[in-house]
Design an enzyme around this catalytic site. Structure first.
Site, PDB file in Angstrom:
ATOM      1  N   LYS A  37       6.903  63.957   0.705  1.00 17.53           N
ATOM      2  CA  LYS A  37       8.089  62.904  -0.266  1.00 17.53           C
ATOM      3  C   LYS A  37       8.418  63.610  -1.634  1.00 17.53           C
ATOM      4  CE  LYS A  37       6.090  59.031  -1.717  1.00 17.53           C
ATOM      5  NZ  LYS A  37       6.101  57.585  -0.508  1.00 17.53           N
ATOM      6  N   ARG A 135       9.655  45.174   1.574  1.00 21.94           N
ATOM      7  CA  ARG A 135      10.937  46.267   0.870  1.00 21.94           C
ATOM      8  C   ARG A 135      11.295  46.505   2.656  1.00 21.94           C
ATOM      9  NH1 ARG A 135       8.463  52.094  -0.965  1.00 21.94           N
ATOM     10  NH2 ARG A 135       7.574  52.507   0.544  1.00 21.94           N
ATOM     11  N   HIS A 164       3.031  48.715   5.387  1.00 24.95           N
ATOM     12  CA  HIS A 164       2.602  49.400   3.639  1.00 24.95           C
ATOM     13  C   HIS A 164       2.030  47.761   3.195  1.00 24.95           C
ATOM     14  CE1 HIS A 164       2.771  52.526   1.057  1.00 24.95           C
ATOM     15  NE2 HIS A 164       4.279  51.832  -0.240  1.00 24.95           N
ATOM     16  N   ARG A 219      -2.069  58.294   5.552  1.00 26.45           N
ATOM     17  CA  ARG A 219      -0.998  58.079   5.137  1.00 26.45           C
ATOM     18  C   ARG A 219      -0.966  58.808   3.745  1.00 26.45           C
ATOM     19  NH1 ARG A 219       1.771  53.567   7.316  1.00 26.45           N
ATOM     20  NH2 ARG A 219       2.198  53.459   5.191  1.00 26.45           N
ATOM     21  N   TYR A 261      13.671  63.322 -35.093  1.00 26.92           N
ATOM     22  CA  TYR A 261      14.803  62.294 -35.442  1.00 26.92           C
ATOM     23  C   TYR A 261      13.690  61.069 -35.016  1.00 26.92           C
ATOM     24  CZ  TYR A 261      17.905  65.781 -32.309  1.00 26.92           C
ATOM     25  OH  TYR A 261      18.983  66.671 -31.657  1.00 26.92           O
ATOM     26  N   CYS A 308      11.661  65.932 -28.265  1.00 24.49           N
ATOM     27  CA  CYS A 308      13.278  66.211 -28.533  1.00 24.49           C
ATOM     28  C   CYS A 308      13.987  66.927 -26.447  1.00 24.49           C
ATOM     29  CB  CYS A 308      13.967  67.257 -29.168  1.00 24.49           C
ATOM     30  SG  CYS A 308      13.419  67.299 -30.700  1.00 24.49           S
ATOM     31  N   MET A 309      15.512  66.916 -26.463  1.00 25.82           N
ATOM     32  CA  MET A 309      15.456  67.084 -25.433  1.00 25.82           C
ATOM     33  C   MET A 309      14.514  68.320 -24.829  1.00 25.82           C
ATOM     34  SD  MET A 309      19.292  68.427 -23.933  1.00 25.82           S
ATOM     35  CE  MET A 309      20.375  66.841 -24.810  1.00 25.82           C
ATOM     36  N   ASP A 310      14.440  69.071 -25.750  1.00 24.33           N
ATOM     37  CA  ASP A 310      13.768  70.274 -25.172  1.00 24.33           C
ATOM     38  C   ASP A 310      12.377  70.784 -26.205  1.00 24.33           C
ATOM     39  OD1 ASP A 310      16.583  71.990 -24.553  1.00 24.33           O
ATOM     40  OD2 ASP A 310      15.665  71.313 -26.711  1.00 24.33           O
TER      41      ASP A 310
HETATM   42  C1  LIG Z   1       4.721  57.170  -0.268  1.00 24.43           C
HETATM   43  C2  LIG Z   1       4.133  56.238   1.116  1.00 24.43           C
HETATM   44  C3  LIG Z   1       2.677  57.352   0.501  1.00 24.43           C
HETATM   45  C4  LIG Z   1       1.854  57.593   0.383  1.00 24.43           C
HETATM   46  O1  LIG Z   1       1.554  56.573  -0.981  1.00 24.43           O
HETATM   47  P1  LIG Z   1       0.530  57.396  -1.569  1.00 24.43           P
HETATM   48  O2  LIG Z   1      -0.376  55.765  -3.136  1.00 24.43           O
HETATM   49  O3  LIG Z   1       1.090  58.191  -2.885  1.00 24.43           O
HETATM   50  O4  LIG Z   1      -1.003  57.675  -0.833  1.00 24.43           O
HETATM   51  C5  LIG Z   1       2.693  56.165   2.369  1.00 24.43           C
HETATM   52  N1  LIG Z   1       2.738  55.699   3.186  1.00 24.43           N
HETATM   53  C6  LIG Z   1       4.242  55.053   2.984  1.00 24.43           C
HETATM   54  C7  LIG Z   1       5.285  54.442   4.040  1.00 24.43           C
HETATM   55  C8  LIG Z   1       5.026  56.009   1.843  1.00 24.43           C
HETATM   56  O5  LIG Z   1       6.108  55.666   1.467  1.00 24.43           O
END
Ligand SMILES: *Cc1c(COP(=O)(O)O)cnc(C)c1O
Length: 371
Positions: A37, A135, A164, A219, A261, A308-310
């Site tokens: 992602k 969540r 999760h 995951r 700055y 700074c910005m860049d």
């Molecule tokens: C992003 C995500 C992961 C991966 O998590 P890591 O800590 O980067 O391994 C696994 N499960 C879900 C639901 C996530 O959103």
């Protein structure tokens, strides 16, 4: 042409080695949902996904349908699990792009079922249980009836169930409790003759810390990219991403002169300042002002004054051999020195995830091919 010297190097061999390290750790009874992602945590979705596809990842995990569409348009055929709740009115996208939804809402499930029936297809889905993340997902008491309701939808095939962890890197007792809850739930389903093909819960921290969490899919995100969930985590992974720039200007300043700055940095004695072609608009966060260090040649030099910005300035101290054009490592390795995403996260008071995902997508990514 790259006129502005700021770039990201992506080491695809490191990615491959990390994938292999994870495979070795989980064994051959468990598959992988490679979490790519947010532009593969800033590493670049397509090149990363291509490499993981070569490595035969079982699934891709994404949050956005937009990124899933990018993969489908490039002919990726792996199952893609969308790891979030999507509003019912977008259910048809799952059919159009052959995506696997996370199912946490009955209205979404009904919309998906209706669309699937119209198209004459059966759609897979994974139910999400909230065992303590707070969540997405149903809590353990609700999920049983929810699954029974879903079973009535004839064009949805529930192939997965998952949960999760909020603290698999920090709270052992809480995570163990979550694993036990989840296992008990899966057992209870079995007793009712409800079986899931895919049962999964482990993120990177759990892969490192809790072998009992492997089940039949894991995951990983962070560790794929070679970033450890904790500095002492026991898994041999190698960072995939480096961020580099060059010195674009050097000047001497007098004792007491200030830099950038807000005049937050004053030279304690006569010194030399280098200006670098990186700033907060690139994702080199302003909070790194007066905190971060960079590698030039064999030395480590502190950021002087506000980012700074860049532009960003560093104090070269007595070094006279560093000139405009010299390469600067902002994140990565040079010789014996290394600045990790974890170091930058510590200086910025954040987590490595935010460091790599906030690197601007405008920065060119250079992919080191595997020989
Ligand atoms: C992003 C995500 C992961 C991966 O998590 P890591 O800590 O980067 O391994 C696994 N499960 C879900 C639901 C996530 O959103």
């Amino acid at each position: 042409m790259m006129y502005r010297p700021l770039w990201i190097e992506i080491d695809l061999k490191a990615l491959r080695d990390n994938f292999r390290a994870i495979k070795r750790r989980i064994g051959n009874k468990t598959g992988i949902i490679a979490t790519v992602k947010q532009n593969a945590y800033g590493h670049g979705l397509l090149p990363v996904a291509r490499e993981l596809s070569r490595m035969k990842t079982d699934f891709f995990g994404l949050e956005s349908i937009e990124e899933a569409v990018i993969l489908r348009r490039q002919n990726f055929n792996e199952p893609i699990l969308i790891l979030t709740a999507i509003l019912p009115r977008f259910a048809s996208a799952f059919i159009q792009y052959r995506l696997t939804p996370t199912i946490v809402d009955i209205n979404f499930a009904r919309a998906l079922n209706r669309e699937a029936k119209n198209k004459g297809v059966i759609m897979p889905g994974h139910v999400k249980v909230d065992t303590g993340m707070g969540r997405l997902g149903l809590n353990c008491r609700e999920v049983f009836d929810f699954v029974l309701d879903l079973k009535k939808l004839r064009n949805i095939r529930l192939e997965g169930i998952y949960t999760h962890f909020p603290a698999a890197d920090a709270d052992k007792a809480f995570t163990k409790q979550q694993i036990a809850l989840f296992a008990a739930l899966v057992e209870a389903f079995k007793k009712e003759n409800i079986h899931f093909k895919y049962i999964h819960c482990a993120n990177s921290a759990a892969i490192v810390n809790f072998p009992e969490s492997y089940l039949n899919l894991v995951r990983p995100g962070l560790i794929l990219y070679g970033i450890k969930p904790a500095p002492r985590a026991k898994l041999a992974v190698v960072p995939v991403l480096s961020l580099k720039t060059r010195v674009i200007f050097v000047k001497d300043i007098a004792e007491g002169a200030t830099v950038s700055y807000g005049r937050t940095y004053a030279a304690k004695k006569k010194t030399r300042i280098a200006t670098l072609a990186v700033g907060y608009a690139d994702g080199y966060q302003r909070i790194l002002s007066n905190r971060a260090k960079v590698i030039i040649k064999d030395g480590l030099f502190p950021v002087a004054g506000r980012v700074c910005m860049d532009h960003t300035m560093v104090d070269l101290g007595g070094r006279k051999d560093i000139k405009a054009g010299e390469e600067v490592v902002l994140l990565g390795k040079k010789g014996k020195r290394e600045i990790s995403a974890g170091d930058l996260a510590d200086w910025a008071g954040t987590i490595p995830y935010e460091i790599t995902t906030c690197l601007s997508s405008r920065i060119p990514r250079i992919y080191k091919k595997i020989k």
